[in-house]
Design an enzyme around this catalytic site. Structure first.
Site, short mmCIF file in Angstrom:
data_model
loop_
_atom_site.label_atom_id
_atom_site.label_comp_id
_atom_site.label_asym_id
_atom_site.label_seq_id
_atom_site.Cartn_x
_atom_site.Cartn_y
_atom_site.Cartn_z
CE LYS A 53 0.84 0.81 0.64
NZ LYS A 53 2.14 0.52 0.02
NE ARG A 85 7.37 0.96 -5.50
CZ ARG A 85 6.92 1.92 -4.74
NH1 ARG A 85 7.46 3.12 -4.82
NH2 ARG A 85 5.94 1.72 -3.91
CB THR A 101 5.63 -2.65 -5.53
OG1 THR A 101 6.28 -1.65 -4.73
CG2 THR A 101 5.04 -1.96 -6.75
CD GLU A 124 6.09 -1.93 1.59
OE1 GLU A 124 5.59 -1.49 2.65
OE2 GLU A 124 5.70 -1.59 0.46
C1 3PG Z 1 5.34 4.16 -1.91
O1 3PG Z 1 4.61 3.35 -2.42
O2 3PG Z 1 6.28 4.70 -2.52
C2 3PG Z 1 5.13 4.40 -0.49
O3 3PG Z 1 3.82 4.70 -0.25
C3 3PG Z 1 6.03 5.40 0.10
O4 3PG Z 1 5.53 6.63 -0.07
P1 3PG Z 1 6.38 7.85 0.50
O5 3PG Z 1 7.59 7.97 -0.37
O6 3PG Z 1 5.44 9.01 0.36
O7 3PG Z 1 6.71 7.52 1.92
#
Ligand code: 3PG
Length: 215
Positions: free
Chosen positions: A136, A52, A76, A48
């Site tokens: 999710k 971002r 995202t 994934e």
């Molecule tokens: C995110 O969107 O950044 C993910 O959920 C990852 O979260 P984490 O850094 O707590 O694993």
């Protein structure tokens, strides 16, 4: 599980491939291919890549072209435009932090499997209305963690979750033991400091540990 390169993925295939879906933030296109190869070498191939950073789409493109063992996903994804850009860059699945019917429709039209993000019963019901039963759970540990997943197991017997957000090697096993959890998501496999150092061997080691979690 073996998924052919050209095959359309289902959400369940994405979730079942390994116990952990790495949530990846790439700041440098140069890191994309060695990072993906390191994860694949450790047994993790559903990747994934979060939308971002300004280089995220380019990173998806190079991984899709140069790492045949990897399956590129986009994280995202917040709009139909995000879904389209991701599909154009070679993504085969999408993950969204929340859910809208517009994102669902765009992903279906594009042939992208989608893991819609939910944190409440109403959001689960909206996603199910549009045909999504593999979801999710985000942000998982902040929103209620294992206790909330157990509670959802009552009314939502037909839903499977990928808890993401605050998941770590320390709490992943507790989540994976739940009957409505298929896999978890987390960013710990690809820490920015290891990528900056180019410590791909350590990333492979983290991936191997994650791939070995029982569920
Ligand atoms: C995110 O969107 O950044 C993910 O959920 C990852 O979260 P984490 O850094 O707590 O694993």
């Amino acid at each position: 599980m073996h998924v052919a390169v050209s095959e359309k993925l289902t959400s369940l295939q994405v979730m079942q491939d390994a116990p952990v879906i790495p949530v990846i933030v790439l700041n440098d296109v140069k890191h994309a291919v060695p990072m993906a190869k390191a994860l694949v070498a450790g047994g993790i191939r559903m990747l994934e890549i979060t939308l971002r950073t300004s280089v995220a789409l380019e990173c998806m493109r190079v991984i899709a072209n140069e790492v045949p063992g990897a399956v590129v996903g986009a994280g995202t994804v917040r709009s139909a435009a995000d879904a389209k850009a991701a599909a154009d860059a070679g993504a085969r699945f999408a993950v969204s932090p929340g859910y809208t019917s517009a994102v669902g429709k765009a992903c279906r039209d594009l042939g992208l499997s989608l893991l819609p993000g939910v944190a409440t019963g109403s959001e689960i019901m909206m996603a199910q209305e549009d045909g999504y039963n593999e979801l999710k759970f985000f942000p998982a540990m902040q929103a209620g963690g294992p206790n909330l997943l157990k509670a959802w197991g009552g009314p939502f017997t037909d839903v499977k979750f990928c808890p993401t957000g605050g998941v770590s090697p320390e709490n992943a096993s507790q989540l994976l033991a739940l009957s409505n959890v298929v896999c978890v998501g987390g960013s710990w496999l690809t820490p920015s400091d290891l990528m900056a150092k180019g410590d791909w061997a350590k990333i492979t080691e983290l991936a191997k540990q994650a791939a070995a979690f029982s569920r």
